[in-house]
Design a protein around this motif. Structure first.
Motif, PDB file in Angstrom:
ATOM      1  N   ALA A 132     -40.063   9.436  28.956  1.00 47.44           N
ATOM      2  CA  ALA A 132     -39.542   9.913  30.234  1.00 47.44           C
ATOM      3  C   ALA A 132     -38.150   9.323  30.403  1.00 47.44           C
ATOM      4  N   VAL A 133     -37.243  10.104  30.966  1.00 52.44           N
ATOM      5  CA  VAL A 133     -35.886   9.634  31.234  1.00 52.44           C
ATOM      6  C   VAL A 133     -35.573   9.870  32.705  1.00 52.44           C
ATOM      7  N   ILE A 134     -35.125   8.822  33.381  1.00 53.13           N
ATOM      8  CA  ILE A 134     -34.678   8.910  34.768  1.00 53.13           C
ATOM      9  C   ILE A 134     -33.206   8.507  34.770  1.00 53.13           C
ATOM     10  N   TYR A 135     -32.338   9.413  35.221  1.00 55.06           N
ATOM     11  CA  TYR A 135     -30.902   9.225  35.064  1.00 55.06           C
ATOM     12  C   TYR A 135     -30.193   9.524  36.373  1.00 55.06           C
ATOM     13  N   GLN A 136     -29.408   8.561  36.842  1.00 53.64           N
ATOM     14  CA  GLN A 136     -28.692   8.728  38.115  1.00 53.64           C
ATOM     15  C   GLN A 136     -27.189   8.685  37.866  1.00 53.64           C
ATOM     16  N   ASP A 137     -26.510   9.797  38.172  1.00 52.66           N
ATOM     17  CA  ASP A 137     -25.060   9.875  37.960  1.00 52.66           C
ATOM     18  C   ASP A 137     -24.546  11.174  38.569  1.00 52.66           C
ATOM     19  N   ASP A 138     -23.430  11.109  39.269  1.00 54.68           N
ATOM     20  CA  ASP A 138     -22.844  12.319  39.852  1.00 54.68           C
ATOM     21  C   ASP A 138     -22.221  13.229  38.794  1.00 54.68           C
ATOM     22  N   GLU A 139     -21.843  12.657  37.651  1.00 54.63           N
ATOM     23  CA  GLU A 139     -21.227  13.435  36.577  1.00 54.63           C
ATOM     24  C   GLU A 139     -21.999  13.167  35.287  1.00 54.63           C
ATOM     25  N   PRO A 140     -23.152  13.801  35.114  1.00 55.59           N
ATOM     26  CA  PRO A 140     -24.031  13.494  33.971  1.00 55.59           C
ATOM     27  C   PRO A 140     -23.360  13.727  32.620  1.00 55.59           C
ATOM     28  N   THR A 157     -35.591  13.458  34.545  1.00 55.08           N
ATOM     29  CA  THR A 157     -35.178  13.555  35.940  1.00 55.08           C
ATOM     30  C   THR A 157     -33.725  13.131  36.049  1.00 55.08           C
ATOM     31  N   VAL A 158     -32.862  14.022  36.544  1.00 57.58           N
ATOM     32  CA  VAL A 158     -31.438  13.717  36.739  1.00 57.58           C
ATOM     33  C   VAL A 158     -31.150  13.731  38.234  1.00 57.58           C
TER      34      VAL A 158
END
Length: 212
Positions: A132-140, A157-158
């Protein structure tokens, strides 16, 4: 210049102000996803050194690092301008946060932490485990690799950078799905550690890499 001379095989844009450098693997270089190297170069005739975490699941023949490009940076803009064939110097690998094909993973990334996060998720899938990948960023960045992970069965999840509620919800939902790996700057990893604890987990059991 200290370190081992390696050839830059290619430079690829992988997101807004983000590039991936593919480097030739030097002899006897063994590294695992999650570890990092010290890269040295002399863009303006003066040596500059920076740490970069591996963003490739293996180091066979080549390995990858992901570089966020600050236009005012001393090294990153120069690295982003390379076309392949140039030489840089590397030392390492360093770091104890590493994935050894040893089970299911939950990779949690903020900003530049996406490099090692996708590498660990890909390594887990290659070894027959879930990810599982959980990624937080306004510009992925690395969106193509995230899509490939999702298509191969990973839960991806982005989230936008200010979506704290979404981050808490995602961490809570996947906390028991595998070993947690957390990569990002201090505020982000501290927030994730607090979220893990609030969800009933033990943040000391998470493998956390603080980028400062």
């Amino acid at each position: 210049m200290e370190g081992t001379a390696v050839t830059v095989e290619s430079v690829t844009e992988v997101g807004p102000s983000t590039v991936a450098l593919e480097l030739a693997t030097p002899e006897d270089f063994e590294a695992l996803p999650g570890q990092f190297v010290l890269l040295r170069a002399a863009p303006e005739g003066e040596e500059v050194a920076r740490h970069y975490t591996l963003s490739s699941p293996t180091v066979e023949e080549t390995f990858e690092i992901t570089v966020g490009v600050d236009p005012d940076g001393e090294l990153a803009p120069w690295l982003a301008s390379l076309e392949g064939g140039e030489t840089v110097h590397v030392e390492g690998p360093f770091g104890t946060i590493a994935y050894e094909d040893d089970g299911d993973v939950v990779a949690i990334a903020g900003g530049p932490g996406i490099g090692p996060a996708v590498a660990i998720a890909e390594a887990a899938q290659r070894a027959g485990h879930d990810a599982a990948v959980i990624y937080q960023d306004d510009e992925p960045a690395h969106t193509e690799r995230l899509e490939a992970l999702s298509e191969a069965g990973a839960a991806v999840t982005v989230l936008e950078a200010d979506d704290d509620e979404g981050l808490e919800s995602a961490v809570d939902a996947h906390l028991e799905d595998g070993q947690c790996y957390v990569f990002g700057f201090a505020d982000f990893v501290d927030q994730v550690a607090e979220t893990i604890e609030a969800a009933g987990g033990d943040p000391d059991e998470a493998r956390i890499e603080n980028f400062g």
